[in-house]
Motif scaffolding. Sequence first.
Motif, mmCIF file in Angstrom:
data_model
loop_
_atom_site.group_PDB
_atom_site.id
_atom_site.type_symbol
_atom_site.label_atom_id
_atom_site.label_comp_id
_atom_site.label_asym_id
_atom_site.label_seq_id
_atom_site.Cartn_x
_atom_site.Cartn_y
_atom_site.Cartn_z
ATOM 1 N N HIS A 229 -3.445 3.504 0.773
ATOM 2 C CA HIS A 229 -2.579 1.695 0.214
ATOM 3 C C HIS A 229 -4.134 1.166 1.261
ATOM 4 O O HIS A 229 -4.329 -0.220 0.424
ATOM 5 N N VAL B 286 -1.703 5.451 -5.442
ATOM 6 C CA VAL B 286 -2.474 5.310 -4.250
ATOM 7 C C VAL B 286 -1.036 6.188 -3.164
ATOM 8 O O VAL B 286 0.462 6.101 -4.015
ATOM 9 N N ALA C 281 -6.019 -1.559 -1.928
ATOM 10 C CA ALA C 281 -5.149 -0.949 -3.092
ATOM 11 C C ALA C 281 -3.396 -0.878 -2.503
ATOM 12 O O ALA C 281 -2.944 -1.589 -3.941
ATOM 13 N N SER D 293 -6.876 10.259 -5.762
ATOM 14 C CA SER D 293 -6.019 9.370 -5.181
ATOM 15 C C SER D 293 -6.337 8.683 -3.985
ATOM 16 O O SER D 293 -8.187 8.509 -3.544
ATOM 17 N N MET E 2 -1.623 -2.511 -5.970
ATOM 18 C CA MET E 2 -0.472 -1.602 -7.490
ATOM 19 C C MET E 2 0.401 -2.203 -7.710
ATOM 20 O O MET E 2 0.535 -3.233 -7.322
#
Lengths: 454, 454
Positions: free
Chosen positions: B212, B233, B133, B209, B137
């Motif tokens: 990360h 994230v 992620a 959500s 992102m």
Amino acid sequence: MSKSVPSWERLRELIVSQNANQLTPFIETLSPSETARAISRLDEKEQQILFSLLSPEDAADAIEDMPDAQAADLVEDMPSAQAAAILEELSSDHLVDVLGEMDEQASHAILAEMDKEDAKEARMLLEYDPNCAGGLMISEFLVYKTDQTINDVLNDLQINRDEYVDYHVQYFYVVDQADKLVGVLRMHDMLFPTRGARLEQIMLSSPLSVFHNASLMELDDFFEEHNLLGVPVVDDDGRLVGVVLPNAIEEAINKRKTKTFLRLSGIIGGEEFRTMPLLSRSGRRLSWLSMNIVLNIIAASVIALYQDTLAAVITLAVFLPMVSDMSGCSGNQAIAVSMRELSLGLVRPTELIWVLAKEIKIGIINGLVLGLLLGGVAFFWKGNPWLGMVIGGALAANTVVSVTLGGMLPLVLKKLKVDPALVSSPLLTTVTDMCGFFFVLSFAAAVLPKLGGM
Amino acid sequence: MSKSVPSWERLRELIVSQNANQLTPFIETLSPSETARAISRLDEKEQQILFSLLSPEDAADAIEDMPDAQAADLVEDMPSAQAAAILEELSSDHLVDVLGEMDEQASHAILAEMDKEDAKEARMLLEYDPNCAGGLMISEFLVYKTDQTINDVLNDLQINRDEYVDYHVQYFYVVDQADKLVGVLRMHDMLFPTRGARLEQIMLSSPLSVFHNASLMELDDFFEEHNLLGVPVVDDDGRLVGVVLPNAIEEAINKRKTKTFLRLSGIIGGEEFRTMPLLSRSGRRLSWLSMNIVLNIIAASVIALYQDTLAAVITLAVFLPMVSDMSGCSGNQAIAVSMRELSLGLVRPTELIWVLAKEIKIGIINGLVLGLLLGGVAFFWKGNPWLGMVIGGALAANTVVSVTLGGMLPLVLKKLKVDPALVSSPLLTTVTDMCGFFFVLSFAAAVLPKLGGM
């Protein structure tokens, strides 16, 4: 931890005990990929019972988690009415993907059981090439007439909120009385004007759009060029018929890549999963292998022609497979680069000379290096420089042939409208095998007295 | 029509004449894929002049049209200050993609020249695995505090309209004073409440959500499960650090597929385009080929061990490459199916027994069919049933070996954290070559008197 029991074992228990109440909550605990995996591990009968226990909505959710080919396999075996009830719950693009994987008879039977409007729409979408705008578009979008007001739109949004939740589209399209696309509005365009404003007053006129027959590459270019969340699709008369989302393009490119990869590896006629029936898997693999065996026989017949040379210098037999294998490897590298450049549009099928010029240099350099290596091995092994020259020379010559041929084949095949993924590699291997055998044996025949009996 | 002059010829003319005024309008007439193609056909010096003539914004537009590897190559050769000015114009995810393709020294030099804030952000993003992620992102998203009102948001939207045009995100994220993600709002949530309402009153609390470090497959599952246009994230403390868009996931999967395809075909160490320098292309291909030549020598040494058998029945030399080639084909089919099932999560690296059970049946069926075919050919060709049995038996046995091995290899390699795309095929070929040669020659040695001198 429950980790120790595979999810399909638990699923199987619930199916055997016909425990419909616990089934849906259990599946909801699984991630989409875990759902697909668990369902695929059930046998056909268990799968049918599972789907008869689930509501059409839950069944559709499960279907959405599975690869299209697997979903189609499963749905095909259901009674058409049940299949239709489930498929009606899918979004139009997904529905068409699954129907497209079935044979026509099965998809017709299911369409006949579906809601007439949905079936009509699906038939229309099915007619399109799946890799053009018409085949990639969705039918779920928001459209209003020029003389409607912001208030009309807001009311419609309030009333149909639940239905629109599943709509991906972030734009409102505006059409005239003949359904021709004349404008577009973004959500935030509604925030500032007065609520009585008519759409034609605030819309962005002559919006960007694509024709229903736009190709995948044109669409990819479109989204590279315009930072948009969707593009309206119009027919030849400019009527709005659907919306293509950028994700659909990436997905289609992904699918094409998968197909290319599988075909290059000899998995033809669609995807294969290990959960498919044994005989169909085996048969599909055999169909490609039996073509290959014929090509192999043709290639090896070159060896038969030189049997006397081979009998005189039996050591050559050790090098024959090496020369042909190595050239196959070099050629496949060139094929891969051409396939990649073709798919990116960096090379056109007509640019044979350009590719030839680029590849022949690599063929010569790599041929020399590899020829020196293998020739050196041959020389040191038998202590005969002539053997080294025959083997090294043959590998060098054959590397030039295979690299240039590998580079050009995908272009030629594409121009002839033959799928390069399907044909490039078997054809290359046949030719480089033949040439490899021929180079080794004819070079050896030419210097036979120097090679002695090895 | 101007079609007859390739676009890069026109581009070259404009470059040579240093015609900066016409350059940008000309490039704007080209589609993104045509731009990439035209630029790639220029030589390095022409490319450098071109980019010195373009404004950073226009240069960045052109860079965006090119594959990452090609863009990185080009930017690496520029003075760092120029490169930094161009790369600053890219979106954060694209910037990181291009920097990630460069060697570290070059990317550090460019980052040192960039705006401090942007560079800090890019360094943070570069630290992430590009397939989690954090690596996928973007940093361009809209975030407000809980105590702000709808009016504050609308004012911000009005004022920063131009900047936000490039923002893909369709949600407003709401954070508390510690920057922790506490809510989300969609554009249409702003349409109905009073404009003085504070965000914490109208936001959807505890929004979905991802962390990360969420993997590509977890993210893919997320978007399969939730019909959303983006996911926030958060870091380990729940602070909002970025947003992942569904398109980024598809793109990452696409990239991984390309890498797999290229590696399987022997293009290792990144992408190859024909516009790259000859020696680097040739050297990278050779690095893989020279490993293969060693494997080939090992495999062929089996033939050397049986040279006497071969000398007695020279006909066997015709069949040796056929048996090894055919088994290679069968094994590669099984590799492809395993690679595909692994990438879809339909099989786990630990499920060796399941794969073995599934593949061995195919190996036996296809081995029998192919063995009968090739054995039949051998029998009819030489009229010797023993030759048919040797060849047919060897191909059958070797097909079983190659199909089961091919099915299991990718799983074993994945478990050992070795890239299956890189190693499966060479390893399989070596083993099936050795076994193929061994089966043919040892079976023949066992019935040598029956084979006579052929």
